[in-house]
Write a protein that holds these residues in place. Structure first.
Motif, PDB file in Angstrom:
ATOM      1  N   LEU A   1      -2.877  -0.999   4.787  1.00 44.33           N
ATOM      2  CA  LEU A   1      -3.924  -1.187   3.791  1.00 44.33           C
ATOM      3  C   LEU A   1      -5.220  -0.576   4.294  1.00 44.33           C
ATOM      4  CD1 LEU A   1      -3.261  -4.869   2.651  1.00 44.33           C
ATOM      5  CD2 LEU A   1      -2.927  -2.787   1.305  1.00 44.33           C
TER       6      LEU A   1
ATOM      7  N   GLN B   1       2.097  -9.871  -8.679  1.00 43.55           N
ATOM      8  CA  GLN B   1       1.166  -9.120  -7.831  1.00 43.55           C
ATOM      9  C   GLN B   1       0.079 -10.031  -7.266  1.00 43.55           C
ATOM     10  OE1 GLN B   1      -0.217  -6.104 -10.591  1.00 43.55           O
ATOM     11  NE2 GLN B   1       1.304  -4.632  -9.886  1.00 43.55           N
ATOM     12  N   TYR B   2      -0.479  -9.571  -6.135  1.00 38.51           N
ATOM     13  CA  TYR B   2      -1.657 -10.219  -5.570  1.00 38.51           C
ATOM     14  C   TYR B   2      -2.517  -9.167  -4.895  1.00 38.51           C
ATOM     15  CZ  TYR B   2      -4.836 -13.197  -2.996  1.00 38.51           C
ATOM     16  OH  TYR B   2      -5.970 -13.776  -2.513  1.00 38.51           O
ATOM     17  N   SER B   3      -3.843  -9.231  -5.147  1.00 38.13           N
ATOM     18  CA  SER B   3      -4.799  -8.319  -4.511  1.00 38.13           C
ATOM     19  C   SER B   3      -5.689  -9.106  -3.549  1.00 38.13           C
ATOM     20  CB  SER B   3      -5.682  -7.637  -5.567  1.00 38.13           C
ATOM     21  OG  SER B   3      -4.901  -6.830  -6.422  1.00 38.13           O
TER      22      SER B   3
ATOM     23  N   GLY C   1       0.810  -1.217   0.000  1.00 37.54           N
ATOM     24  CA  GLY C   1       0.000   0.000   0.000  1.00 37.54           C
ATOM     25  C   GLY C   1       0.836   1.256   0.000  1.00 37.54           C
TER      26      GLY C   1
ATOM     27  N   GLY D   1      -6.402  -2.210  -5.636  1.00 38.97           N
ATOM     28  CA  GLY D   1      -5.870  -3.513  -6.017  1.00 38.97           C
ATOM     29  C   GLY D   1      -4.351  -3.547  -5.985  1.00 38.97           C
ATOM     30  N   ALA D   2      -3.784  -4.702  -6.445  1.00 35.25           N
ATOM     31  CA  ALA D   2      -2.330  -4.898  -6.466  1.00 35.25           C
ATOM     32  C   ALA D   2      -1.718  -4.570  -5.104  1.00 35.25           C
ATOM     33  CB  ALA D   2      -1.684  -4.047  -7.557  1.00 35.25           C
ATOM     34  N   ASP D   3      -2.298  -5.157  -4.060  1.00 31.79           N
ATOM     35  CA  ASP D   3      -1.866  -4.832  -2.701  1.00 31.79           C
ATOM     36  C   ASP D   3      -0.453  -5.323  -2.405  1.00 31.79           C
ATOM     37  OD1 ASP D   3      -4.529  -3.881  -2.249  1.00 31.79           O
ATOM     38  OD2 ASP D   3      -5.133  -5.964  -2.061  1.00 31.79           O
TER      39      ASP D   3
ATOM     40  N   THR E   1       3.117  -6.593  -4.104  1.00 37.94           N
ATOM     41  CA  THR E   1       3.872  -6.556  -5.347  1.00 37.94           C
ATOM     42  C   THR E   1       5.303  -7.012  -5.093  1.00 37.94           C
ATOM     43  OG1 THR E   1       2.536  -4.728  -6.192  1.00 37.94           O
ATOM     44  CG2 THR E   1       4.659  -5.105  -7.253  1.00 37.94           C
TER      45      THR E   1
ATOM     46  N   SER F   1      -9.241  -1.418   7.194  1.00 37.50           N
ATOM     47  CA  SER F   1     -10.211  -1.044   6.160  1.00 37.50           C
ATOM     48  C   SER F   1     -11.537  -0.614   6.770  1.00 37.50           C
ATOM     49  CB  SER F   1     -10.435  -2.211   5.188  1.00 37.50           C
ATOM     50  OG  SER F   1     -10.899  -3.358   5.878  1.00 37.50           O
TER      51      SER F   1
ATOM     52  N   ASP G   1      -6.810   1.652  -0.539  1.00 36.51           N
ATOM     53  CA  ASP G   1      -5.761   0.756  -1.042  1.00 36.51           C
ATOM     54  C   ASP G   1      -6.372  -0.527  -1.588  1.00 36.51           C
ATOM     55  OD1 ASP G   1      -3.674   2.488  -0.283  1.00 36.51           O
ATOM     56  OD2 ASP G   1      -3.668   1.683   1.741  1.00 36.51           O
ATOM     57  N   LEU G   2      -7.307  -1.096  -0.854  1.00 38.07           N
ATOM     58  CA  LEU G   2      -7.926  -2.348  -1.277  1.00 38.07           C
ATOM     59  C   LEU G   2      -8.719  -2.154  -2.561  1.00 38.07           C
ATOM     60  CD1 LEU G   2      -9.111  -3.612   2.205  1.00 38.07           C
ATOM     61  CD2 LEU G   2      -7.216  -4.507   0.869  1.00 38.07           C
TER      62      LEU G   2
END
Length: 371
Positions: free
Chosen positions: A75, A121-123, A70, A83-85, A87, A162, A79-80
């Protein structure tokens, strides 16, 4: 058998098959192409032609560069949504695994997706957030390549927040709420609002101009904010209060404010028996009014006060002590300043209303209106 500088003599099995297992020290280190050659010799010392094969050797594990989550290892809702939280930048990887570990022992394992170049990447999805919850987690990342080499683990401590900060609906502060309390109408040119916001947040106020003022720290208890300039004139305005927490989550409350600085005008009147009902052009401050503020004349006779006077909605109702004749002309006067006002607290001007019959009729404008 020869691999680079390594030479090995291997005795074949009766079936003619053979194999060799090399130790780590016998394998050429690095990333390279190696030529493997083999020559077979039988019991009579006959030698076969040389056979060779080129093999790829890779003993170098991929190294992960784990970017701040983030941007600041926290986060928020924004940020959520972006996406692409998580990397990673890594060359030559066949895959990257992510472990999300909570202090309660939960370990969520996810695979990053190749995004081109050296980027993976992962979200987070809703199921991840349900599993890890809010708070501090440890994110661990490790890459592996097509040869099975596993890189060193990289870890970051991440705050997941969040949840929007607490912000109650606001109301006009007492100093700004003239007339009927809580109706969103007032004669205050510079409205102030009261609310409660989460103590760790900052708050800011748009007083109807479309622009927020400078943020201030939320106190966690009732506090008041006020605009820094007067509104330009009577009308309908949108007031907004925003609270922003440390993670950047935003809560916003919105309400309509009506600025009204003009007193009410009586526009209609009618009499039924001993009751006169006057209608104003706007809502009146409700409640009983002092009868002494009004005068009643019947057919030009002496003046006296009505028995009672009451405001409700747009109506002012005066009840006379006696019932005039059906053909009598009745005059009801109001002397300003008095207690008659509109819902915003603006006082009414004085007027004189003549009611000749039970029928309604319009009144002229001005401070003294007359039927």
């Amino acid at each position: 058998l020869q691999i680079g500088a390594l030479r090995a003599r291997i005795v074949t099995a009766a079936s003619g098959q053979w194999s060799v297992v090399l130790s780590e020290g016998e394998i050429p280190q690095g990333t390279l192409s190696a030529v493997v050659t083999a020559v077979a010799r039988d019991a009579a010392d006959n030698v076969s032609p040389i056979a060779s094969r080129t093999v790829q050797v890779d003993t170098v594990a991929p190294t992960v560069a784990f970017s701040p989550v983030g941007g600041d290892d926290s986060l928020s809702t924004a940020d959520l949504a972006a996406g692409a939280d998580f990397t990673a930048t890594v060359a030559g990887a066949a895959g990257v695994l992510l472990h999300l570990e909570t202090s309660g022992g939960i370990d969520v394992v996810r695979a990053l997706t190749f995004a081109g170049g050296n980027t993976w990447q992962y979200s987070l999805v809703e199921a991840d957030l349900v599993a890890i919850g809010q708070g501090i987690i440890t994110a661990r990342m490790r890459a592996f390549d097509a040869f099975g080499n596993i890189g060193a683990e990289q870890a970051r401590v991440v705050t997941v927040d969040s949840a929007a900060p607490v912000l109650t609906p606001f109301s006009l502060a007492g100093s700004s709420d003239s007339g009927v309390l809580g109706d969103g109408r007032s004669s205050a040119l510079r409205p102030a609002v009261s609310f409660v916001a989460e103590a760790a947040a900052t708050v800011r106020f748009d007083p109807g101009t479309g622009t927020f003022g400078a943020p201030v720290a939320a106190s966690g208890v009732a506090q008041t904010l006020q605009g820094s300039a007067d509104l330009p004139g009577d009308g309908r305005y949108t007031l907004r209060v925003q609270a922003v927490d440390a993670a950047g989550n935003v809560s916003e409350r919105v309400a309509t404010y009506i600025l009204d600085r003009v007193g009410p005008t009586i526009v209609h009147a009618q009499r039924t028996g001993n009751t006169i009902v006057l209608t104003a052009d706007e809502g009146l401050a409700p409640g009983a009014l002092a009868p002494a503020e009004f005068g009643v004349e019947v057919a030009g006779g002496p003046s006296g006060a009505p028995a009672s006077a009451q405001a409700a909605g747009r109506s002012l109702t005066a009840v006379l002590s006696t019932t005039p004749g059906s053909g009598d002309t009745v005059a009801l006067t109001y002397t300003a300043p008095g207690s008659l006002a509109d819902a915003s607290g603006n006082p009414a001007g004085g007027f004189r209303a003549l009611v000749g019959t039970a029928a309604a009729a319009p009144l002229a404008g001005g401070t003294a209106s007359e039927l």
